[in-house]
Design a protein around this motif. Sequence first.
Motif, mmCIF file in Angstrom:
data_model
loop_
_atom_site.group_PDB
_atom_site.id
_atom_site.type_symbol
_atom_site.label_atom_id
_atom_site.label_comp_id
_atom_site.label_asym_id
_atom_site.label_seq_id
_atom_site.Cartn_x
_atom_site.Cartn_y
_atom_site.Cartn_z
ATOM 1 N N ASP A 158 0.846 -1.194 0.000
ATOM 2 C CA ASP A 158 0.000 0.000 0.000
ATOM 3 C C ASP A 158 0.879 1.239 0.000
ATOM 4 O O ASP A 158 1.330 1.707 1.037
ATOM 5 C CB ASP A 158 -0.909 -0.015 1.233
ATOM 6 C CG ASP A 158 -1.832 1.199 1.273
ATOM 7 O OD1 ASP A 158 -2.101 1.779 0.204
ATOM 8 O OD2 ASP A 158 -2.274 1.564 2.377
ATOM 9 N N PRO A 184 0.445 4.832 -1.626
ATOM 10 C CA PRO A 184 -0.110 5.936 -2.412
ATOM 11 C C PRO A 184 1.033 6.795 -2.941
ATOM 12 O O PRO A 184 2.164 6.732 -2.428
ATOM 13 C CB PRO A 184 -0.959 6.710 -1.390
ATOM 14 C CG PRO A 184 -1.219 5.735 -0.287
ATOM 15 C CD PRO A 184 -0.025 4.834 -0.243
ATOM 16 N N GLN A 224 -1.077 15.297 -10.737
ATOM 17 C CA GLN A 224 -2.348 14.584 -10.635
ATOM 18 C C GLN A 224 -3.342 15.336 -9.752
ATOM 19 O O GLN A 224 -4.552 15.247 -9.968
ATOM 20 C CB GLN A 224 -2.106 13.171 -10.089
ATOM 21 C CG GLN A 224 -3.318 12.267 -10.155
ATOM 22 C CD GLN A 224 -2.979 10.837 -9.778
ATOM 23 O OE1 GLN A 224 -1.820 10.439 -9.811
ATOM 24 N NE2 GLN A 224 -3.986 10.063 -9.401
ATOM 25 N N TRP A 262 -6.345 14.560 -12.763
ATOM 26 C CA TRP A 262 -5.845 13.193 -12.864
ATOM 27 C C TRP A 262 -5.409 12.827 -14.277
ATOM 28 O O TRP A 262 -4.510 12.016 -14.464
ATOM 29 C CB TRP A 262 -6.905 12.202 -12.383
ATOM 30 C CG TRP A 262 -8.210 12.258 -13.151
ATOM 31 C CD1 TRP A 262 -9.297 13.013 -12.854
ATOM 32 C CD2 TRP A 262 -8.531 11.535 -14.341
ATOM 33 N NE1 TRP A 262 -10.291 12.814 -13.782
ATOM 34 C CE2 TRP A 262 -9.848 11.901 -14.717
ATOM 35 C CE3 TRP A 262 -7.848 10.608 -15.127
ATOM 36 C CZ2 TRP A 262 -10.482 11.385 -15.838
ATOM 37 C CZ3 TRP A 262 -8.482 10.088 -16.244
ATOM 38 C CH2 TRP A 262 -9.788 10.474 -16.598
ATOM 39 N N SER A 303 -8.582 7.624 -19.058
ATOM 40 C CA SER A 303 -9.797 7.113 -18.422
ATOM 41 C C SER A 303 -9.501 6.782 -16.970
ATOM 42 O O SER A 303 -8.375 6.426 -16.613
ATOM 43 C CB SER A 303 -10.313 5.864 -19.149
ATOM 44 O OG SER A 303 -9.459 4.753 -18.916
ATOM 45 N N ARG A 304 -10.523 6.897 -16.141
ATOM 46 C CA ARG A 304 -10.377 6.582 -14.725
ATOM 47 C C ARG A 304 -10.015 5.111 -14.525
ATOM 48 O O ARG A 304 -9.281 4.755 -13.609
ATOM 49 C CB ARG A 304 -11.689 6.890 -13.988
ATOM 50 C CG ARG A 304 -12.001 8.373 -13.857
ATOM 51 C CD ARG A 304 -11.255 8.958 -12.697
ATOM 52 N NE ARG A 304 -11.739 10.290 -12.349
ATOM 53 C CZ ARG A 304 -11.246 11.023 -11.357
ATOM 54 N NH1 ARG A 304 -10.266 10.538 -10.613
ATOM 55 N NH2 ARG A 304 -11.715 12.227 -11.108
ATOM 56 N N GLU A 305 -10.559 4.247 -15.375
ATOM 57 C CA GLU A 305 -10.291 2.820 -15.252
ATOM 58 C C GLU A 305 -8.808 2.523 -15.479
ATOM 59 O O GLU A 305 -8.194 1.752 -14.736
ATOM 60 C CB GLU A 305 -11.135 2.027 -16.261
ATOM 61 C CG GLU A 305 -12.629 2.031 -15.977
ATOM 62 C CD GLU A 305 -13.293 3.350 -16.363
ATOM 63 O OE1 GLU A 305 -12.647 4.162 -17.083
ATOM 64 O OE2 GLU A 305 -14.447 3.567 -15.948
ATOM 65 N N ASP A 306 -8.219 3.147 -16.500
ATOM 66 C CA ASP A 306 -6.793 2.943 -16.767
ATOM 67 C C ASP A 306 -5.939 3.506 -15.639
ATOM 68 O O ASP A 306 -4.913 2.928 -15.276
ATOM 69 C CB ASP A 306 -6.400 3.599 -18.094
ATOM 70 C CG ASP A 306 -6.969 2.867 -19.296
ATOM 71 O OD1 ASP A 306 -7.357 1.695 -19.139
ATOM 72 O OD2 ASP A 306 -7.036 3.467 -20.384
ATOM 73 N N LEU A 307 -6.364 4.645 -15.091
ATOM 74 C CA LEU A 307 -5.609 5.241 -13.974
ATOM 75 C C LEU A 307 -5.613 4.304 -12.777
ATOM 76 O O LEU A 307 -4.579 4.097 -12.130
ATOM 77 C CB LEU A 307 -6.213 6.592 -13.597
ATOM 78 C CG LEU A 307 -5.521 7.339 -12.457
ATOM 79 C CD1 LEU A 307 -4.131 7.790 -12.869
ATOM 80 C CD2 LEU A 307 -6.352 8.552 -12.016
ATOM 81 N N ALA A 308 -6.770 3.733 -12.469
ATOM 82 C CA ALA A 308 -6.888 2.847 -11.312
ATOM 83 C C ALA A 308 -6.068 1.576 -11.492
ATOM 84 O O ALA A 308 -5.461 1.065 -10.543
ATOM 85 C CB ALA A 308 -8.355 2.499 -11.067
ATOM 86 N N SER A 309 -6.034 1.068 -12.722
ATOM 87 C CA SER A 309 -5.302 -0.173 -12.975
ATOM 88 C C SER A 309 -3.815 0.061 -13.205
ATOM 89 O O SER A 309 -3.011 -0.865 -13.098
ATOM 90 C CB SER A 309 -5.886 -0.881 -14.198
ATOM 91 O OG SER A 309 -5.654 -0.126 -15.381
ATOM 92 N N GLY A 310 -3.440 1.315 -13.526
ATOM 93 C CA GLY A 310 -2.039 1.610 -13.840
ATOM 94 C C GLY A 310 -1.637 1.171 -15.227
ATOM 95 O O GLY A 310 -0.450 1.196 -15.570
#
Length: 346
Positions: free
Chosen positions: A30, A32, A78, A82, A93-100
């Motif tokens: 973890d 951040p 960011q 973001w 996209s938010r999805e790509d950001l979350a997945s890296g």
Amino acid sequence: MSEEHPDRRAVAAVEHTAPSRQRPEAPQVDFPPVRNGIDYLRSVIDHLSREERDARDLKYAVLHLQAATEVLLKARLQEEHWSLVFDNPLVASREDLASGDFSSCGISETISRLERFANVHLEVKHVRAIKNLTQDRNKLQHYGLTHNARAIEARATEVLHFLLDFVHLELVRHIDRDEWDRISFELDHVRHALGDIEGFVSRRMNDLKADIAEVADNIIQCPDCGQWAAIVLHGVRCTFCHLVLEPAEHAVSWGPNSWHSDNSNASASAEPTSDCPQCGRRAFIGSIFFEIAREKPQYACFHCQYKTDTAHCARCSRPFPADGNRCECGTCQPPKLAVPEPRNSD
């Protein structure tokens, strides 16, 4: 039906009453962005503060310091928005950001976007230090690197100072109290250890004071370690990191694509070399800043030490030696007229 063996009944009872042995849960990774950057800084300090530093320590200090720089700069970007950390924000996209799972912008573009979109302006010396660090990291990552240990330590100190200030000036207000409490301890450790590393640089510069004072008129900032300890004499020799450059090699170090000085007014368009009017050697370089006059650019011969002030052409703004009363460089073309001359009415 056969009766169960008493020993088996006893084993079953023990198995039933004994607590089950489960594997401990694996620790969660973890980190951040800001905490991740600070952890990299902690690693840098751990490698540089060892009494017996070896090549491996310096290698990982460079790699982790560059990683910390990129992570912390992008964390601030960011916070502005973001999508700005994407190489192409238009397809973010938010999805790509979350997945890296995306390509992020490079360090140079990150600095440019911080200035354009977040109103974060980095000083010239800090941009230069980050650029040098990134070059060292790329060499290590892809090709291997042979470098002077003292130069690496001095350069790392400058970037560490910048990042500590950057965290406090640009990131603190974007971090909640719980997260700040987590990273404050690490920052205190980095700050304390940095003082010890910086002490090495200060002590060495103090030891060199007498040698530098003897040739004070010919001391420039070393293009490698950044210390004001390089002597101009038949080339350049740095007393701090022992860098040695011939005049022609030094011209490359001080060419149009390199840094010249902490002074933000340093010209980036100076001619690499020209013939010295004193000795005739092709080692005459413009817009050089000497330690005794850090705000005043000069032309200097890196062979015979001849120096003269720098002037700028009234026509093309090109720097040239101010060795006379002329106000033009004499090499540029006359300016073209903005409008055509009127025709003769006759």
